[in-house]
Design a protein around this motif. Sequence first.
Motif, PDB file in Angstrom:
ATOM      1  N   GLY A 100       0.939  -1.184  -0.088  1.00  0.00           N
ATOM      2  CA  GLY A 100      -0.113   0.189  -0.151  1.00  0.00           C
ATOM      3  C   GLY A 100       0.815   1.290  -0.131  1.00  0.00           C
ATOM      4  N   ASP A 104       0.341   2.355  -3.850  1.00  0.00           N
ATOM      5  CA  ASP A 104      -0.999   3.422  -3.938  1.00  0.00           C
ATOM      6  C   ASP A 104      -0.199   4.860  -3.351  1.00  0.00           C
ATOM      7  OD1 ASP A 104      -2.411   1.060  -4.327  1.00  0.00           O
ATOM      8  OD2 ASP A 104      -3.185   1.002  -2.245  1.00  0.00           O
ATOM      9  N   ILE A 105      -0.440   4.995  -1.799  1.00  0.00           N
ATOM     10  CA  ILE A 105      -0.085   6.405  -1.520  1.00  0.00           C
ATOM     11  C   ILE A 105       1.251   6.706  -1.627  1.00  0.00           C
ATOM     12  CG2 ILE A 105       0.509   5.845   1.016  1.00  0.00           C
ATOM     13  CD1 ILE A 105      -1.579   8.029   1.530  1.00  0.00           C
ATOM     14  N   TYR A 130      -3.370  -3.854   2.883  1.00  0.00           N
ATOM     15  CA  TYR A 130      -3.239  -3.077   4.000  1.00  0.00           C
ATOM     16  C   TYR A 130      -3.146  -3.902   5.206  1.00  0.00           C
ATOM     17  CZ  TYR A 130      -3.694   1.198   1.150  1.00  0.00           C
ATOM     18  OH  TYR A 130      -3.575   2.178   0.054  1.00  0.00           O
ATOM     19  N   SER A 138      -5.428  -3.083  -1.423  1.00  0.00           N
ATOM     20  CA  SER A 138      -4.307  -2.092  -1.895  1.00  0.00           C
ATOM     21  C   SER A 138      -4.383  -2.311  -3.470  1.00  0.00           C
ATOM     22  CB  SER A 138      -3.210  -2.236  -1.494  1.00  0.00           C
ATOM     23  OG  SER A 138      -2.549  -3.336  -2.030  1.00  0.00           O
ATOM     24  N   GLY A 139      -3.765  -1.588  -4.235  1.00  0.00           N
ATOM     25  CA  GLY A 139      -3.580  -1.990  -5.632  1.00  0.00           C
ATOM     26  C   GLY A 139      -2.747  -3.117  -5.976  1.00  0.00           C
ATOM     27  N   LYS A 164      -1.448  -4.405  -9.720  1.00  0.00           N
ATOM     28  CA  LYS A 164      -0.659  -3.506 -10.437  1.00  0.00           C
ATOM     29  C   LYS A 164       0.610  -4.133 -10.642  1.00  0.00           C
ATOM     30  CE  LYS A 164      -1.144   0.633  -8.721  1.00  0.00           C
ATOM     31  NZ  LYS A 164      -1.093   1.988  -8.034  1.00  0.00           N
TER      32      LYS A 164
END
Lengths: 295, 102
Positions: A100, A104-105, A130, A138-139, A164
């Motif tokens: 994550g 992601d972030i 997560y 998450s992705g 991903k």
Amino acid sequence: MIKMKDLTDKEYLYGHKACPGCGMGIVGRLATKVLGEKTIIALPASCMSTVTTQYPQMNYSVPSMTMAFPGTGAVLSGMSAGLKSLGVKDVNVIGFAGDGGTADIGIQALSGAVERGDDFIYVCYDNEAYMNTGIQRSGMTPYGATTTTTPSGTASIGEKHFKKNMFEIMIAHRIPYAATACSSYTTDFMNKIEKAKNIKGPAYIHVMAPCPTGWGFPSELTVEIGKMIVECGLWYLAEYENGKVKMNLVPKTLKPVKDYLMAQKRFKHLKDEDIKAIEEHRDSEWELIRENWMK
Amino acid sequence: MSKPQIVKYKMPESQKDMPLGPSSEAGVIIEPNAGWRVMKPIIDNSKCVMCLKCWILCPDGVIDREKGTLEIDYNFCKGCGICSYECPQKAITMVKEGKQYD
Ligand SMILES: Cc1ncc(C[n+]2csc(CCOP(=O)(O)OP(=O)(O)O)c2C)c(N)n1
Ligand code: SF4
Ligand SMILES: [Mg+2]
């Protein structure tokens, strides 16, 4: 090449609070064994920081810094710039971020740091959700997995998207070194850490780290599950260097994904047609791998 | 066994004792994890061939090889069972905690 007998008996990660059988524990322990004492570590909010920094415990015996969830890339840049300005050349800078915190972030900070070409090792340990906040998707969560934010049921299969591909995103940056790994293939992983250590500039290692708690399997099966995911082709071991991808392990025939999936609670609800869809997606991915990297 | 040891830690009693900012020294361990364990791995050294599979795979690093035979640091073993499952010689058995063994 790493040899078992040359590895230090020193433990640089010890007494941590990760769940019994945590794949991430193997990752943190072996990476720091290879890098040694002259290492500083960046830890974003994640299982890794949660289980190693419960005040006043500090389970890494080398300096580590816990920072905000999206910040790994930025902090690694800062650490490497700080060392450079002090003229320190023999210290390794490494970050351990979750999937994550990476896909992601944290992807912006990571992309920026790689673009700037700062000297660090970025390890993304992939537990496919997560985890420390309670198993949210998450992705990197795979298709069909139940998480608390993608619960499976009559109206939903669970996670709707395929994973991903961070390895290819890093290759698109023309990063000096990128690799995929798995906590069950310890020699391969440690060799990749050793390579990353000797590379000038950024290096990225994406290591699959099975999570008994979040995936739903008995703690003694962590290594077995990690082998199964590689053998069935839902994960692969590869490295990118000098503009070329090398596959480190190519199974002669890919095992059926069903055994891997059914060994875990998060996939137990999948029907035969769902499993078929996953297998078809796997095959199309391997077609691309063969097409692009194995010719 | 040269595994990291538990240190005596004096908890801050007033604000004066608190560290500056949220920081702590590296490598501070103040308590064992032994209480987590439900099953306990027992190594039969006569069966062990020192392939070190368990040593390398232990997520907690609690297996010690320094004496030439394997020893487990039970202060920090959580009893996950990876060592026992992965041992090719079946030299490690998991037994239930809370009973007496010779
Ligand atoms: C900006 C921000 N949003 C949310 C959180 C809460 N949070 C902390 S860790 C985490 C998930 C971490 O997931 P991952 O990076 O995959 O690591 P894992 O816990 O799986 O090891 C979240 C949502 C946070 N710390 N900061
Ligand atoms: S939730 Fe998963 S990744 Fe996190 S400490 Fe537990 S086993 Fe490890
Ligand atoms: Mg995660």
